[in-house]
Design an enzyme around this catalytic site. Sequence first.
Site, PDB file in Angstrom:
ATOM      1  N   LYS A  71       0.801  -1.215   0.000  1.00 44.03           N
ATOM      2  CA  LYS A  71       0.000   0.000   0.000  1.00 44.03           C
ATOM      3  C   LYS A  71       0.841   1.275   0.000  1.00 44.03           C
ATOM      4  O   LYS A  71       0.456   2.288  -0.568  1.00 44.03           O
ATOM      5  CB  LYS A  71      -0.963  -0.016   1.188  1.00 44.03           C
ATOM      6  CG  LYS A  71      -2.044  -1.085   1.083  1.00 44.03           C
ATOM      7  CD  LYS A  71      -2.953  -1.067   2.286  1.00 44.03           C
ATOM      8  CE  LYS A  71      -4.131  -2.037   2.105  1.00 44.03           C
ATOM      9  NZ  LYS A  71      -3.708  -3.417   1.920  1.00 44.03           N
ATOM     10  N   GLU A  96      -3.422   6.241   7.847  1.00 40.10           N
ATOM     11  CA  GLU A  96      -4.288   7.105   7.058  1.00 40.10           C
ATOM     12  C   GLU A  96      -5.230   7.875   7.974  1.00 40.10           C
ATOM     13  O   GLU A  96      -5.674   7.356   9.004  1.00 40.10           O
ATOM     14  CB  GLU A  96      -5.122   6.294   6.056  1.00 40.10           C
ATOM     15  CG  GLU A  96      -4.310   5.709   4.927  1.00 40.10           C
ATOM     16  CD  GLU A  96      -5.170   4.944   3.933  1.00 40.10           C
ATOM     17  OE1 GLU A  96      -6.383   4.761   4.217  1.00 40.10           O
ATOM     18  OE2 GLU A  96      -4.650   4.538   2.884  1.00 40.10           O
ATOM     19  N   HIS A 116     -14.465  -3.954   8.884  1.00 35.03           N
ATOM     20  CA  HIS A 116     -13.751  -3.760   7.618  1.00 35.03           C
ATOM     21  C   HIS A 116     -14.007  -4.867   6.611  1.00 35.03           C
ATOM     22  O   HIS A 116     -13.362  -4.898   5.560  1.00 35.03           O
ATOM     23  CB  HIS A 116     -12.245  -3.598   7.850  1.00 35.03           C
ATOM     24  CG  HIS A 116     -11.886  -2.486   8.784  1.00 35.03           C
ATOM     25  ND1 HIS A 116     -12.126  -1.160   8.479  1.00 35.03           N
ATOM     26  CD2 HIS A 116     -11.323  -2.496  10.011  1.00 35.03           C
ATOM     27  CE1 HIS A 116     -11.714  -0.397   9.473  1.00 35.03           C
ATOM     28  NE2 HIS A 116     -11.235  -1.188  10.424  1.00 35.03           N
ATOM     29  N   ARG A 140      -6.860  -8.640  -8.896  1.00 33.58           N
ATOM     30  CA  ARG A 140      -7.527  -9.937  -9.062  1.00 33.58           C
ATOM     31  C   ARG A 140      -9.011  -9.698  -9.265  1.00 33.58           C
ATOM     32  O   ARG A 140      -9.480  -8.555  -9.226  1.00 33.58           O
ATOM     33  CB  ARG A 140      -7.326 -10.787  -7.808  1.00 33.58           C
ATOM     34  CG  ARG A 140      -7.758 -10.069  -6.534  1.00 33.58           C
ATOM     35  CD  ARG A 140      -7.785 -10.966  -5.331  1.00 33.58           C
ATOM     36  NE  ARG A 140      -7.923 -10.235  -4.089  1.00 33.58           N
ATOM     37  CZ  ARG A 140      -9.056  -9.738  -3.603  1.00 33.58           C
ATOM     38  NH1 ARG A 140     -10.172  -9.866  -4.302  1.00 33.58           N
ATOM     39  NH2 ARG A 140      -9.092  -9.098  -2.451  1.00 33.58           N
TER      40      ARG A 140
END
Length: 646
Positions: A116, A200, A235, A297
Site C-alpha cells: 500500500k 491514514e 472492515h 484480481r
Amino acid sequence: MISKLLIANRGEIACRIIRTAREMGIATVAVYSNADARALHVRQADEAVHIGPSPAAESYLVGEKIIVAAKETGAEAIHPGYGFLSENADFAQAVMDAGLIWVGAPPAAIRAMGLKDAAKKLMREAGVPVTPGYDGEDQSAERLKQEADAIGYPVLIKAVAGGGGKGMRKVEDAEDFLSALESCRREAKASFGNDDVILEKWITSPRHIEVQVFGDSHGNVVHLFERDCSLQRRHQKVIEEAPAPGMDEATREAICAAAVRAAKAVDYEGAGTIEFIADASEGLHADRIFFMEMNTRLQVEHPVTEEITNVDLVEWQLRVASGEPLPKRQDELSINGHAIEARLYAEDPAKGFLPSTGRLDHFDLGHEGRIETGVEEGDEISPNYDPMIAKLVARGEDREAARELLLEMIQSAWVFPVKSNAVFLASCLADKAFIAADLDTGLIERRGETLTDIEIPKEALGAGALAYLEPHLATKMLAPLTDAYGQVGWAPVGRDRFNSMFGFRLNGPANRKVRFSVDGRAEAVDLEQTGIHKPSERNWRKKGVWVQKGESLSHYFAAEPRVEGGHASAADGAIIAPMPGKVIAVDVAEGDSVTAGQRLLVLEAMKMEHALTAPFDGTVTELNASEGGQVQVETVLAVVEPNNED
C-alpha cells in the site's frame, strides 16, 4: 484459446470459474485438501487433484504442489480465483516460468500495487488523489506514534500487504495506538508474512467506492463502472451494490477516469479493482474521493458489475489470458439497472458473529435471483477456511426493485442446523438508512444490537414445531392464531421426535393464551404479541412459519426446531472456547494476577480472531491452552478465581 484450466482455489469461486469454463468448452481441473475431498468444486470439475492436509498453509497456499498438479494433468493455464495465491507475484511468476498461462495480473503489476505504501506513491505520480497519511520507511513504533499524533485521531492503521479487512485497526485515542499497532502487526504477519503498516486519516462519513477495470496485452484498458461496498462489519464487506447510489455522471466520469489512469500506470492486464474512500459528509464529489488500494484480481463482489453490464468477467479473464483483445470498447459498455449482493456466512450474529461449523442438514437458497455457492445440502462446513457459504445477488430495474428481491431471497434462505447471518443481512436491507441510501462504512457499527437481536420467540418455536410435526393440523390452527385467536388445541408430543431435547403442547383459548412447555419448562404467552403469520405457499412446502418482530422484519423459522443445549458446565471464572479453532496467542501463565477485561488468549478460526478476556479481577489458577494448539468448542481453556473480597 485455453483448452484445459486448473483452478487454484476452492468453494464458490472455484464453482463460478468452472461454470464459465464449461460454457466456453474449456476442461477444468480442481485441487483439494483433505477437508475438501468431497467438496462441490471437486465434484463439478472434470478432474481433481489432492494437494495436501486441510490447513491452507499446507495445501492451497503451496504453489509448488499446484504447479505440479497442472503439469501432471496437462492443464495449460492456472486461474487463482481470489484469496490464497491470487495476488502472490512470486507464484504468478513461477506459473509463467513453468510454461503455463497465468490467468491474472502481470507479476510486476501485482508487486507495484501489492504494498500500500508503494502503491500510494505511484498513484500520486499518476495524478490519482490519495488519502492523507504516512507511508514512510521508518516503521519504528515511536515514529509511527509520532506520525499518528500529527495526523490526528481517529487514525487508521493498515498493513501494507493487507486485504479483506485483515491488518486494519481504527484508533480513536493516542493512548490506544501502541496496543492497536501491536495487534495489527501480529495479524498482518500471520496473514501476509509482512508486518509493515501505513497510517491514514480516518475519513468522516466514509463510503467505500471501487471501480472495476480491465486491461489486455494490446494496451487497452477500460472501466466497467463503480460499485458501492460501504456496508461493512469490522472492515469486511457485507452488502455490495452497483452502481453506487447518489453518484452523478460528472463524479462517475472523474472517478472512473482516475481508475483507468491507475491501471495504465502499471501496464495492467486482466481484471482489477481500484478502491477509493469517499468523504460523503456532503454527498459524493470528485474532489473528496481518494485512492486506497488496488486489488489485482477478481473481486468477491464482481457479480453485481456483471449484472448491470451484461458481461462475464471470468470469460474476459480467460480471453485476455489467451492473448485476445478486450471483447468490448469503452463506448460499448453501459449501466443497465441496479444489482445488490449479500454475503451469506456460516456464523452466529447473536453470539458476536462466531463461526458456525458442522453438517448442512438443510440448505435451500431458493431459485430466484443469482446464487453463487460452493456447498450443497449434506456438505460439511469446515473451520479451516473462510465462513462465506454463498453469495445472493439480485438485479432490478432500479435500486428498490433489487433491494426488495434480495430481501425476499434472504428471508427464504433455509440453512440448518449450521447458523447463518441471513436474518442479520435482512435486517441490514430493511434498515431505514440503507433504504434511503444514506450509507457509510460505520452504519452497521452504529446500529449495533438492533441488527443482531434476532432471537426467535418461543411461541414461534412452537408454531414451527406444529408445522413440522402435524402439518394437517397446522393449516387449521395457524389461521385462528393469526386472525381471531380462537379456540385451539393440540395433544402432547413425544420428546424423541425433537432429538430428545424438546417437548410441546398447545391449549386454549383461556385469555387468548397458549400454554406450552419447552424442555420441561412451562410457559404462557399472549397470542396478541406473538406475531405469528401464516407462511407463503413456497415456504409452506418447507414446513415453516413467518414471524414478525416489531414493524421492520419477517423472520423465517424453519422446520425441525431444536433448542440448543447449554454451554459447557464450568464454574464461574472458567474461560470456555466459544468456537473450534487455533490458539494464536496466550498472554498469561498460571499464577498471574489479572484484571477484569484483560486479554488472556486469542483464538483464530475461519480467518477471524476472537480475544478471550478475564471476567473479573482475580488469579489464573488453571491454563489448558498453548500457542499453536487446536481446541474444540466449549473446551475449558483457563480458570480465573476471583480475588478474595475480604
